[in-house]
Design an enzyme around this catalytic site. Structure first.
Site, short mmCIF file in Angstrom:
data_model
loop_
_atom_site.label_atom_id
_atom_site.label_comp_id
_atom_site.label_asym_id
_atom_site.label_seq_id
_atom_site.Cartn_x
_atom_site.Cartn_y
_atom_site.Cartn_z
N ASP A 158 3.47 2.72 -14.47
CA ASP A 158 2.89 2.43 -15.55
C ASP A 158 2.96 3.38 -16.77
O ASP A 158 2.48 2.35 -18.29
CB ASP A 158 1.71 1.36 -15.08
N GLU A 382 -4.50 5.18 -3.50
CA GLU A 382 -3.76 4.59 -3.95
C GLU A 382 -2.75 5.70 -4.02
O GLU A 382 -1.23 5.97 -4.38
CB GLU A 382 -3.82 3.59 -5.25
C1 DGY Z 1 -1.15 -3.19 -13.22
O1 DGY Z 1 -1.95 -4.13 -13.12
O2 DGY Z 1 -1.76 -1.73 -13.35
C2 DGY Z 1 0.26 -2.34 -12.22
O3 DGY Z 1 0.52 -2.16 -12.13
C3 DGY Z 1 0.93 -4.18 -12.89
O4 DGY Z 1 2.27 -3.90 -12.71
#
Ligand code: DGY
Length: 421
Positions: A158, A382
């Protein structure tokens, strides 16, 4: 018997919502695309039928265009933003409007190898769906064989520094005031900045407002970046889809064409200035100049031979835990902030699979042991801080548990991705 094996199975069970698995409760309360494929690989360790169900539920959200969305909103949950109304997906189920790294074909092939006879009907039903999805990538995301994204979330990475350049060219106008939920679940300094969120939402609105018309977006979106995660996972997935298609007497010509085109087109991602694969901004023609964990997926794709090996050895000897999502030598490296530095176990699994196939068994095994150690140190988080393995982001995380069961655990039989053809 390892206590962590039991813990990992319990995490998958706890995140199971009936037919699909959430990445983790609260932070990500829906079905995510590549998270689910990893979940399937984790379930396969102890419940093969549940593994197949996970993948079939994912494909139940496939659009008529062939696109398989990155999020499927099976049951609305206010703990997540942006939800289905903001996305306005146009598929058979409420969904987002973008896709995610297409690793399904690779793991479908691996699951099939575990029980060829018992899974025949399921694989037969999935092959045309995989073909439609891969064709969608090729038609709408292919740029001379390099695969682009229309939103950073599509790559899964992201907020990596690759997007800093393209984002600097976006003025996020017209985005209504919004309230982030992610920072109510996870510390702010382990998540993307609001500067990034404004631009994420700007791009979502752009897609929403045109009903996710890909021809229009290709024309007008300020964000169109060729990315190593997409290019390399799709190339690999096509090799696996080809092998499955051959085994099942399905057509292969089109897939062979895609493989040849991406093999050639992936060369566009080679940045001679840094001697590495990185992203290429199609709007400016500029490379992003970032060595990331995705750069090392070229072995997984079966291209590039050993041209990244020196960077691999440099980075892995620089940090205690590998593979940091951003090169620690990069000025924008942040060891705890999401994709700007932390270690992600499932990326290691893909990287090591490629290393192994390229004949670097020692490095592949070292990465597996290092991943096992980071999970022993930080738990099923995570992601992890590369300096000390401390946990970051969400906890009780599905793909970390799956990576443990399917690959990193010393006890389980694990899932082997058959060598790509
Ligand atoms: C988030 O909401 O952080 C996700 O990675 C989007 O897919």
């Amino acid at each position: 018997m390892d206590d962590l094996d039991e813990q990992a199975r319990a995490i998958l069970k706890g995140n199971d919502r009936g037919g699909y698995t959430v990445p983790t409760g609260g932070l990500y309360p829906y079905q995510w695309n590549w998270d689910s494929v990893f979940a399937a690989a984790g379930f396969a360790e102890h419940d093969l039928s549940r593994a197949w169900e996970e993948i079939e539920t994912l494909f139940s959200g496939q659009w008529s265009t062939g696109m398989v969305p990155h999020i499927i909103f099976h049951k609305v949950d206010p703990s997540y933003f942006p939800g289905p109304d903001i996305w306005g997906g146009v598929g058979p189920l409420p969904s987002s409007g973008i896709s995610q790294p297409p690793i399904a074909a690779t793991f479908i092939r691996a699951l099939h190898a575990l029980d060829p006879e018992g899974s025949e009907a399921r694989v037969r039903a999935l092959i045309p769906r995989l073909r439609d999805w891969h064709r969608w990538f090729f038609d709408w995301r292919g740029e001379g064989g390099a695969i682009c994204v229309s939103h950073p979330w599509e790559t899964g990475r992201d907020n990596c520094p690759d997007w800093d350049g393209p984002f600097a060219n976006i003025q996020p106008e017209g985005v209504e005031q919004y309230y982030r939920r992610d920072t109510t679940h996870v510390k702010e300094d382990e998540r993307p900045r609001s500067y990034d969120y404004d631009r994420y939402l700007y791009l979502v609105k752009l897609g929403h407002d045109c009903g996710w018309d890909e021809a229009h977006l290709k024309e007008v979106s300020p964000f169109r970046v060729a990315d190593p995660t997409m290019t390399f996972t799709l190339l690999r997935a096509n090799r696996d889809l080809l092998a499955l298609s051959q085994a099942f007497g399905e057509p292969t010509d089109e897939i062979e064409g895609w493989i040849a085109a991406i093999e050639a087109g992936s060369e566009q991602l080679w940045n001679p200035e840094i001697g590495a694969y990185d992203c290429l901004d199609m709007r400016t023609g500029e490379h992003t100049g970032v060595i990331s964990s995705a750069s090392f997926l070229h072995w997984f794709a079966g291209v590039g031979e050993d041209r990244m090996l020196a960077h691999y050895d440099r980075i892995t000897s620089d940090v205690r835990f590998s593979m940091p999502s951003t090169d620690p030598a990069h000025p924008q490296y942040e060891p705890r902030r999401y994709w700007r530095g932390p270690v992600w176990g499932m990326m290691n699994w893909l990287i090591a699979t490629g290393l192994h196939e390229a004949g670097h068994e020692d490095r592949a095994e070292a990465l597996r042991l290092n991943t096992a150690e980071v999970i022993r140190t930080g738990g099923f988080a995570e992601y992890f801080d590369p300096r000390d393995g401390s946990p970051a982001g969400g906890r009780n995380f599905t793909w970390t548990a799956a990576t443990w069961l399917g690959w990193a655990s010393p006890n389980t039989k694990g899932i082997t991705c058959p060598v790509s053809s």
